[in-house]
Design a protein around this motif. Structure first.
Motif: not given
Length: 113
Positions: A90, A31-35
């Motif tokens: 998470s 994802t864009e957040s790096g996940a």
């Protein structure tokens, strides 16, 4: 030869296999957040068809995860175990699933009304 007769039962082997015996193919996404997440379109389609055949309208992976979580939680299962079994990244996501149990929330509302 005996191993071939019993099938591939390696502890770290694929749990689910396609009709030809090969492991399902998973797509890795970032994802864009790096996940990082993985998905398998074949398994998604199988689950969708099973839910449709069972008469479950609008069934999806999120609904299946929620059902899984809210059924395990009253049994006293650890949230960390549920996180691992569901493949959720998470622990807070598992907590949110359990706290948003529609049956429990309906019971709370009916107690107020």
């Amino acid at each position: 030869m005996r191993r071939k007769q019993l099938g591939d039962r390696r502890p770290h082997g694929a749990l689910w296999r396609a009709g030809d015996g090969d492991p399902f193919t998973f797509t890795r996404r970032v994802t864009e957040s790096g996940a990082i997440s993985y998905s398998c379109e074949t398994l998604t389609e199988i689950v969708r068809r099973l839910q449709q055949q069972a008469g479950i309208e609008g069934g999806n992976a999120s609904a299946a995860r929620r059902t899984f979580a809210v059924n395990l939680h009253p049994q006293g299962r650890w949230l960390k175990l549920m996180q691992t079994l569901m493949g959720v990244s998470s622990l807070s996501a598992v907590k949110n699933l359990v706290e948003a149990d529609p049956v429990r929330l309906a019971a709370i509302v009916s107690g107020v009304i």
